[in-house]
Design an enzyme around this catalytic site. Structure first.
Site, PDB file in Angstrom:
ATOM      1  N   HIS A  66       0.841  -1.200   0.000  1.00  0.00           N
ATOM      2  CA  HIS A  66       0.000   0.000   0.000  1.00  0.00           C
ATOM      3  C   HIS A  66       0.881   1.257   0.000  1.00  0.00           C
ATOM      4  O   HIS A  66       0.633   2.222  -0.717  1.00  0.00           O
ATOM      5  CB  HIS A  66      -0.910  -0.010   1.230  1.00  0.00           C
ATOM      6  N   LYS A  67       1.951   1.183   0.820  1.00  0.00           N
ATOM      7  CA  LYS A  67       2.846   2.347   0.891  1.00  0.00           C
ATOM      8  C   LYS A  67       3.645   2.509  -0.405  1.00  0.00           C
ATOM      9  O   LYS A  67       3.871   3.623  -0.859  1.00  0.00           O
ATOM     10  CB  LYS A  67       3.800   2.195   2.085  1.00  0.00           C
TER      11      LYS A  67
ATOM     12  N   ASP B 233       9.444   5.880   8.116  1.00  0.00           N
ATOM     13  CA  ASP B 233       8.862   5.403   9.362  1.00  0.00           C
ATOM     14  C   ASP B 233       7.896   6.478   9.834  1.00  0.00           C
ATOM     15  O   ASP B 233       8.180   7.670   9.712  1.00  0.00           O
ATOM     16  CB  ASP B 233       9.933   5.132  10.414  1.00  0.00           C
TER      17      ASP B 233
ATOM     18  N   PHE C  52      -5.301   3.225   5.013  1.00  0.00           N
ATOM     19  CA  PHE C  52      -4.914   2.100   5.880  1.00  0.00           C
ATOM     20  C   PHE C  52      -4.599   2.644   7.273  1.00  0.00           C
ATOM     21  O   PHE C  52      -4.671   3.846   7.513  1.00  0.00           O
ATOM     22  CB  PHE C  52      -3.709   1.354   5.284  1.00  0.00           C
TER      23      PHE C  52
ATOM     24  N   ASP D 219      -6.145   5.773   9.372  1.00  0.00           N
ATOM     25  CA  ASP D 219      -6.849   6.704   8.474  1.00  0.00           C
ATOM     26  C   ASP D 219      -8.329   6.906   8.813  1.00  0.00           C
ATOM     27  O   ASP D 219      -8.824   8.034   8.740  1.00  0.00           O
ATOM     28  CB  ASP D 219      -6.725   6.240   7.013  1.00  0.00           C
TER      29      ASP D 219
ATOM     30  N   LYS E 208      -5.407  12.683  -0.285  1.00  0.00           N
ATOM     31  CA  LYS E 208      -4.520  12.301   0.831  1.00  0.00           C
ATOM     32  C   LYS E 208      -3.054  12.475   0.407  1.00  0.00           C
ATOM     33  O   LYS E 208      -2.234  12.989   1.158  1.00  0.00           O
ATOM     34  CB  LYS E 208      -4.771  10.841   1.257  1.00  0.00           C
TER      35      LYS E 208
ATOM     36  N   HIS F  33       1.373  13.469   5.827  1.00  0.00           N
ATOM     37  CA  HIS F  33       2.707  13.485   6.436  1.00  0.00           C
ATOM     38  C   HIS F  33       3.750  12.907   5.471  1.00  0.00           C
ATOM     39  O   HIS F  33       4.828  13.453   5.293  1.00  0.00           O
ATOM     40  CB  HIS F  33       2.661  12.660   7.724  1.00  0.00           C
TER      41      HIS F  33
END
Ligand code: IMP
Length: 195
Positions: A16-17, A73, A153, A156, A176, A181
């Site tokens: 997903h990232k 991270d 995810f 969220d 998003k 961030h």
């Protein structure tokens, strides 16, 4: 350095990232995943700070593969919980906690609290030609009382960014990806390597 065609391995197993990050910086960097390197082992993540973990993951991949790489991270920082879960956000409800377990625990801990202020903080550690760089992104918001939305995810569905009527899980991915961030940190990285 010409950043247009630079290949970077993303030190994560979270697809997903990979997708989110590729959507943000994919036009400037070629993002490779660990699956592209047929690497499926866990990456150690034992530091007690967010930047320490990002560096640890990037250094691990660099030492294994000697390639340009980066790691991120993220921690959710909740004011009324003395900035917890922070670096322990993934394991907040226990070692093998699901996203749902973590959200449930968060809502439980915040029950009855009026201060719902929270922030996501991401640190990206990049290693290019053996040289380390760190970029930080932060977004302020609040934790709402029940989950809303099915996108994204992690936390969220309960994170409402400041000034937004939609939680991260209710937003189009593209929205998003403009404000998160991770996007803030990645845009700092893009700016730096555009110089
Ligand atoms: P990581 O360090 O990026 O793996 O993030 C640690 C934990 O923070 C994840 O397991 C998620 O629960 C949470 N997290 C990270 N990024 C996000 C995000 O963009 N939205 C919601 N939760 C996130």
């Amino acid at each position: 350095m010409t950043s247009d065609s630079l290949e970077l391995v993303f030190a994560t197993h979270n697809l997903h990232k990979v997708k989110e990050v590729a959507a943000i910086i994919g036009s400037r960097f070629i993002i490779k995943s660990l699956s592209d390197l047929s690497f499926f082992e866990d990456i150690p993540e034992t530091a007690d700070t967010i930047s320490g973990n990002a560096l640890q993951k990037a250094r691990f991949v660099f030492s294994r593969f000697h390639c340009n790489c980066f790691a991120d991270d993220t921690g959710l920082i909740v004011e009324a919980l003395d900035n917890r879960p922070g670096v322990y956000s993934a394991r907040y409800a226990g070692e093998n906690a699901s996203y749902e377990d973590n959200v449930r625990k968060l809502l439980k801990e915040l029950e009855g609290k009026t201060n719902r202020k929270a922030a996501f903080v991401t640190v990206i550690a990049v290693i290019i030609d053996g040289k380390e760089h760190l970029f930080e992104g932060r977004i302020e918001g609040e934790i709402i009382k029940e989950t809303r939305g099915t996108g994204g995810f992690g936390y969220d569905p309960v994170f409402l960014p400041a000034g937004s009527e939609l939680t991260f899980a209710e937003m189009e991915e593209s929205l998003k990806n403009k404000m998160s961030h991770r996007a803030v940190a990645l845009n700092k990285m893009l700016e730096y390597f555009a110089k």
